[in-house]
Scaffold this motif. Sequence first.
Motif, PDB file in Angstrom:
ATOM      1  N   VAL A   1     -11.857   4.328  12.565  1.00  0.00           N
ATOM      2  CA  VAL A   1     -10.847   5.341  12.912  1.00  0.00           C
ATOM      3  C   VAL A   1      -9.557   4.663  13.369  1.00  0.00           C
ATOM      4  O   VAL A   1      -8.455   5.029  12.938  1.00  0.00           O
ATOM      5  CB  VAL A   1     -11.389   6.295  13.987  1.00  0.00           C
ATOM      6  CG1 VAL A   1     -10.283   7.227  14.476  1.00  0.00           C
ATOM      7  CG2 VAL A   1     -12.557   7.119  13.440  1.00  0.00           C
ATOM      8  N   ASP A   2      -9.679   3.659  14.239  1.00  0.00           N
ATOM      9  CA  ASP A   2      -8.484   2.951  14.718  1.00  0.00           C
ATOM     10  C   ASP A   2      -7.757   2.266  13.572  1.00  0.00           C
ATOM     11  O   ASP A   2      -6.520   2.318  13.468  1.00  0.00           O
ATOM     12  CB  ASP A   2      -8.875   1.919  15.776  1.00  0.00           C
ATOM     13  CG  ASP A   2      -9.358   2.572  17.072  1.00  0.00           C
ATOM     14  OD1 ASP A   2      -9.034   3.760  17.279  1.00  0.00           O
ATOM     15  OD2 ASP A   2     -10.063   1.904  17.848  1.00  0.00           O
ATOM     16  N   THR A   3      -8.519   1.628  12.704  1.00  0.00           N
ATOM     17  CA  THR A   3      -7.907   0.929  11.556  1.00  0.00           C
ATOM     18  C   THR A   3      -7.257   1.920  10.606  1.00  0.00           C
ATOM     19  O   THR A   3      -6.196   1.635  10.028  1.00  0.00           O
ATOM     20  CB  THR A   3      -8.966   0.101  10.813  1.00  0.00           C
ATOM     21  OG1 THR A   3      -9.635  -0.753  11.737  1.00  0.00           O
ATOM     22  CG2 THR A   3      -8.327  -0.752   9.730  1.00  0.00           C
ATOM     23  N   PHE A   4      -7.882   3.082  10.452  1.00  0.00           N
ATOM     24  CA  PHE A   4      -7.325   4.107   9.563  1.00  0.00           C
ATOM     25  C   PHE A   4      -5.918   4.497  10.016  1.00  0.00           C
ATOM     26  O   PHE A   4      -4.979   4.538   9.213  1.00  0.00           O
ATOM     27  CB  PHE A   4      -8.237   5.329   9.543  1.00  0.00           C
ATOM     28  CG  PHE A   4      -7.730   6.462   8.703  1.00  0.00           C
ATOM     29  CD1 PHE A   4      -8.077   6.567   7.374  1.00  0.00           C
ATOM     30  CD2 PHE A   4      -6.902   7.439   9.234  1.00  0.00           C
ATOM     31  CE1 PHE A   4      -7.608   7.612   6.579  1.00  0.00           C
ATOM     32  CE2 PHE A   4      -6.424   8.480   8.467  1.00  0.00           C
ATOM     33  CZ  PHE A   4      -6.779   8.572   7.133  1.00  0.00           C
ATOM     34  N   PHE A   5      -5.750   4.791  11.307  1.00  0.00           N
ATOM     35  CA  PHE A   5      -4.440   5.215  11.789  1.00  0.00           C
ATOM     36  C   PHE A   5      -3.452   4.045  11.820  1.00  0.00           C
ATOM     37  O   PHE A   5      -2.244   4.251  11.726  1.00  0.00           O
ATOM     38  CB  PHE A   5      -4.569   5.873  13.161  1.00  0.00           C
ATOM     39  CG  PHE A   5      -5.221   7.228  13.111  1.00  0.00           C
ATOM     40  CD1 PHE A   5      -4.559   8.301  12.535  1.00  0.00           C
ATOM     41  CD2 PHE A   5      -6.503   7.429  13.599  1.00  0.00           C
ATOM     42  CE1 PHE A   5      -5.150   9.547  12.458  1.00  0.00           C
ATOM     43  CE2 PHE A   5      -7.099   8.678  13.532  1.00  0.00           C
ATOM     44  CZ  PHE A   5      -6.422   9.737  12.958  1.00  0.00           C
ATOM     45  N   GLU A   6      -3.973   2.841  11.932  1.00  0.00           N
ATOM     46  CA  GLU A   6      -3.107   1.672  11.837  1.00  0.00           C
ATOM     47  C   GLU A   6      -2.522   1.550  10.428  1.00  0.00           C
ATOM     48  O   GLU A   6      -1.338   1.254  10.250  1.00  0.00           O
ATOM     49  CB  GLU A   6      -3.916   0.421  12.193  1.00  0.00           C
ATOM     50  CG  GLU A   6      -3.131  -0.876  12.151  1.00  0.00           C
ATOM     51  CD  GLU A   6      -4.001  -2.068  12.451  1.00  0.00           C
ATOM     52  OE1 GLU A   6      -3.859  -3.099  11.781  1.00  0.00           O
ATOM     53  OE2 GLU A   6      -4.857  -1.965  13.357  1.00  0.00           O
ATOM     54  N   VAL A   7      -3.359   1.802   9.427  1.00  0.00           N
ATOM     55  CA  VAL A   7      -2.884   1.766   8.044  1.00  0.00           C
ATOM     56  C   VAL A   7      -1.963   2.948   7.769  1.00  0.00           C
ATOM     57  O   VAL A   7      -0.990   2.839   7.020  1.00  0.00           O
ATOM     58  CB  VAL A   7      -4.071   1.764   7.056  1.00  0.00           C
ATOM     59  CG1 VAL A   7      -3.587   1.797   5.602  1.00  0.00           C
ATOM     60  CG2 VAL A   7      -4.950   0.538   7.275  1.00  0.00           C
ATOM     61  N   GLU A   8      -2.268   4.110   8.392  1.00  0.00           N
ATOM     62  CA  GLU A   8      -1.440   5.296   8.162  1.00  0.00           C
ATOM     63  C   GLU A   8       0.014   5.048   8.571  1.00  0.00           C
ATOM     64  O   GLU A   8       0.946   5.381   7.830  1.00  0.00           O
ATOM     65  CB  GLU A   8      -1.992   6.490   8.926  1.00  0.00           C
ATOM     66  CG  GLU A   8      -1.172   7.755   8.688  1.00  0.00           C
ATOM     67  CD  GLU A   8      -1.430   8.855   9.705  1.00  0.00           C
ATOM     68  OE1 GLU A   8      -1.086  10.011   9.423  1.00  0.00           O
ATOM     69  OE2 GLU A   8      -1.958   8.548  10.781  1.00  0.00           O
ATOM     70  N   VAL A   9       0.203   4.466   9.746  1.00  0.00           N
ATOM     71  CA  VAL A   9       1.566   4.266  10.211  1.00  0.00           C
ATOM     72  C   VAL A   9       2.287   3.232   9.357  1.00  0.00           C
ATOM     73  O   VAL A   9       3.500   3.300   9.153  1.00  0.00           O
ATOM     74  CB  VAL A   9       1.572   3.871  11.706  1.00  0.00           C
ATOM     75  CG1 VAL A   9       1.056   2.459  11.908  1.00  0.00           C
ATOM     76  CG2 VAL A   9       2.971   3.996  12.285  1.00  0.00           C
ATOM     77  N   GLU A  10       1.552   2.250   8.810  1.00  0.00           N
ATOM     78  CA  GLU A  10       2.166   1.273   7.913  1.00  0.00           C
ATOM     79  C   GLU A  10       2.599   1.919   6.604  1.00  0.00           C
ATOM     80  O   GLU A  10       3.584   1.500   5.996  1.00  0.00           O
ATOM     81  CB  GLU A  10       1.193   0.128   7.640  1.00  0.00           C
ATOM     82  CG  GLU A  10       0.888  -0.725   8.872  1.00  0.00           C
ATOM     83  CD  GLU A  10      -0.188  -1.751   8.592  1.00  0.00           C
ATOM     84  OE1 GLU A  10      -0.658  -1.799   7.438  1.00  0.00           O
ATOM     85  OE2 GLU A  10      -0.563  -2.494   9.515  1.00  0.00           O
ATOM     86  N   MET A  11       1.850   2.939   6.175  1.00  0.00           N
ATOM     87  CA  MET A  11       2.164   3.587   4.909  1.00  0.00           C
ATOM     88  C   MET A  11       3.205   4.697   5.084  1.00  0.00           C
ATOM     89  O   MET A  11       4.137   4.818   4.294  1.00  0.00           O
ATOM     90  CB  MET A  11       0.887   4.155   4.286  1.00  0.00           C
ATOM     91  CG  MET A  11       1.048   4.709   2.892  1.00  0.00           C
ATOM     92  SD  MET A  11      -0.532   5.094   2.110  1.00  0.00           S
ATOM     93  CE  MET A  11      -1.233   3.462   1.905  1.00  0.00           C
ATOM     94  N   GLU A  12       3.058   5.508   6.131  1.00  0.00           N
ATOM     95  CA  GLU A  12       3.992   6.610   6.361  1.00  0.00           C
ATOM     96  C   GLU A  12       5.307   6.118   6.952  1.00  0.00           C
ATOM     97  O   GLU A  12       6.372   6.676   6.676  1.00  0.00           O
ATOM     98  CB  GLU A  12       3.364   7.649   7.299  1.00  0.00           C
ATOM     99  CG  GLU A  12       2.110   8.323   6.761  1.00  0.00           C
ATOM    100  CD  GLU A  12       2.444   9.417   5.769  1.00  0.00           C
ATOM    101  OE1 GLU A  12       3.646   9.638   5.497  1.00  0.00           O
ATOM    102  OE2 GLU A  12       1.499  10.051   5.255  1.00  0.00           O
ATOM    103  N   LYS A  13       5.227   5.104   7.848  1.00  0.00           N
ATOM    104  CA  LYS A  13       6.393   4.440   8.457  1.00  0.00           C
ATOM    105  C   LYS A  13       7.137   5.307   9.466  1.00  0.00           C
ATOM    106  O   LYS A  13       7.823   4.782  10.334  1.00  0.00           O
ATOM    107  CB  LYS A  13       7.370   3.942   7.392  1.00  0.00           C
ATOM    108  CG  LYS A  13       6.800   2.839   6.526  1.00  0.00           C
ATOM    109  CD  LYS A  13       7.815   2.322   5.547  1.00  0.00           C
ATOM    110  CE  LYS A  13       7.273   1.115   4.787  1.00  0.00           C
ATOM    111  NZ  LYS A  13       6.056   1.382   4.045  1.00  0.00           N
TER     112      LYS A  13
END
Length: 911
Positions: free
Chosen positions: A119-131
């Motif tokens: 879950v933590d990694t998912f939101f970490e990737v989300e912010v990198e993609m959404e910016k």
Amino acid sequence: KCIEEMKREARPIKIDRRLTGANIIDEPLQQVIQFSLRDYVQYWYYTLSDDESFLLEIRQALQYALVQFSARSKETDWQPYFTTRLVDDFGTHLRVFRKAQQRIAEKGDQIKDQAEELVDTFFEVEVEMEKEVCRDLVCTSPKDEEGFLRDLCEVLLYILLPPGDFQNKIMRYFVREILSRGILLPLITQLSDPDYINQYVIWMIRDSNCNYEAFMNIIKLSDNIGELEAVKDKASEELQYLRSLDTAGDDINTIKNQINSLLYVIKVCDSRIQRLQSGKEIDTVKLAANFGKLCTVPLDHILVDNVALQFFMDYMQQTGGQAHLFFWMTVEGYRVTAQQQLEVLQSRQKDGKHQTNQTKGLLRAAAFGVYEQYLSEKASPRVNIDDNLVAKLAETLNHEDPTPEIFDDIQRKVYELMLRDERFYPSFKQNVLYVRMLAELDMLKDPSFRGSDDGEGESFNGSPTGSINLSLDDLSNVPSDETIQLHAYISDTGVCNDHGKTYALYAITVHRRNPNSEETWKTYRRYSDFHDFHMRITEQFENLANILKLPGKKTFNNMDREFLEKRKKDLNAYLQLLLNPEMMKASPALAHYVYDFLENKAYSKGKGDFARKMDTFVNPLRNSMRNVSNAVKSLPDSLAEGMTKMSDNMGKMSERLGQDIKQSFFKVPPLIQKTYSDPDHCRVAAPIDDNVDDNIPLRVMLLLMDEVFDLKERNQWLRRNIKNLLQQLIRATYGDTINRYCFSYIECWCDCYFGFRKIVDHVDWMTSPEQVADAVKRFRDAFWPNGILAETVPRRDKAIRMRTRVAGKTKLLEVMPDELKHIIGAETTRKGILRVFEMFQHTQLNKRMVYVFLERFLETLFPQNKFHELFNKLHSRSKQMQRYKQRLHSTQAPSLQKSLLVSHIRLLMHL
């Protein structure tokens, strides 16, 4: 004055009960409003006052907001939302999940709580993609989620209510709390519940029967100990019940078979649990590569199999032999094209039309193109072949008309070179790509499940230690060992009825004997299975067509007992001839097909079935067009002329469709391929390629296939072939008026084959009054069954939830068409489906997807209100977002300092 005013009789407030303009929607909506006020306001308000005006004003405010909402909905074009934004958001969600899984896999054993880390990694990737935004607080903190919904509802009330009502804080807060905590929060919580999603998946595909093989595959692939223990406990409970039964006669065999099946399931669960607990999870591909005994797939089979060919192509590119393979494929495409063009030319000559020179000129140009690209002195890289053959071909091209067979001699030599040269096919069989190819073809079994070492004497349907655990790599080597013998005969036949369909079933008893053991099992096949098997082996081994004769089909009275006995006798003769040792020695590669057919599992139709389907719908269409052309000759001249033009156009269309579909499997990429540049972190909405964004159905299908099955990471030749095939099928389905009329049954076939619907038309259907009213009724009945507020549903027992997960995965694997596996590979299909299912097993991630859909919905409904900026502000307190900005600042600071230093130096130099 106040007392006098209060004593006056209250004036009745008239409320217009019309909301949307459609009575079918207004009636259930009014009931929802009434139930909401009754259960969230009236129960406490009447303890304070009996004045109805406050309640009526709240109702009036709610209705006014719904009227405004309805008016906005009617003005909105929902097609982009459903066909573009919704698909893009789902694809992006899946991409973020896939990248999070990859990061977790890279960390390996360092993770203690894998679910929390995911879950933590998912939101970490989300912010990198959404910016610009991250939804981790809303999805993981109940307090922040409630605050987000309150703020959102207040904004909606500001947009939808009259200014006077919105300024009334008491009423505004009441309505806000009803919407946020009474309606939206319970609804989002339910939609995000993995157990609810799993039950809904099972309900959606409830007509599909669970398959034993799919169920056992899920058990063997499961990495969740909770699932395995739940299945094991249920199997043990059923086993205890069956052993307590007092039976006699024929029931004994039935009960014994059921007991044996349950024992085998328990054994597999125990084995899998022990492996997961010990941490000795094994990669089947690596295990098989080290195991050494692999099934042999002939080169001629690889060259015509879409999945196998992509792996062989990758290997040939690694060894520098791609020119030979591409030449062979190009010649195949040329032959198909030339045959099609010459058939069209002959039909036109019969009708008195002459275009001979033009057609031959096109064929000559195509033949010269093949020669220049692969065989001429200028070709780079050049196919190394006998110079005499090349010179003879050049002479033929210069002085004779090209024929479909003009390259056959050289193609035969190239095939022999690839087959026998140690650099190519022989070395490919020793490469890891070959093992991966077997996994994709579903010809690689897990050796850990072979055999039995527990001394159990009971067997599943004859022997769980027999055929069901016998891997194909063992089977492929059986013919080479004369001490191993195989015998099979049809022991019984009967008539089955499945969902109203009646068919005959043949029980085949199989004996396998070797020096150390003897095994027996039963497998069940329909006549259609025999027919498909016969078609497959006669396609691969042409000499068998003259030897093996399958009993013919019978349309009427084919369930008659006398007829079934006769067919059983004929099929038995067919089996005995097929299993003749001399037959096996004459065609060693035949053994794989025979053992696969006789294995104790559900029979899987072969790839040849797909090609036959193509001919099934292309050839009748072409023939029907020719029949129309002949029929109009008897009509009056003026009418016949118009009908003839229409028939000619439709004939061209069918010819082109058949040609394109066949060519789509033989299109060859250039030797220097254009690489697909996919940024590591971007949304799925980035332009796909080849101008497909304007084609909505193709765009949707490519987006979903790319993300579900990770096709962008695969061979680009495979992806281009899939895109070409989808384009031809969609062209048939979404053509002009004539296309729709002519290809109506093609459209049906496409829908069955790809599970695809006319998306644009479907959007209109989804937003129709009938469907909206149905959705409101479902919402009403879910929250207020029989008009009473539903109580909180107690959380189901963990074991039940785990078994529901297993059932859901089994259903999804079972419903996947075999044709899809034959296009992209069995292993890729299985991994893609299980990845999507796993994505829905995390409540926080499901909430993120629901909120994304809700945000896009509001941005579409209120395009002038800058909801995008609002959501960025509401999510600005995200911890992941703050950490991302800090990392971004730390990486940009040195370059910023450097640029400032350079600016200062330039300024000083200027001064």
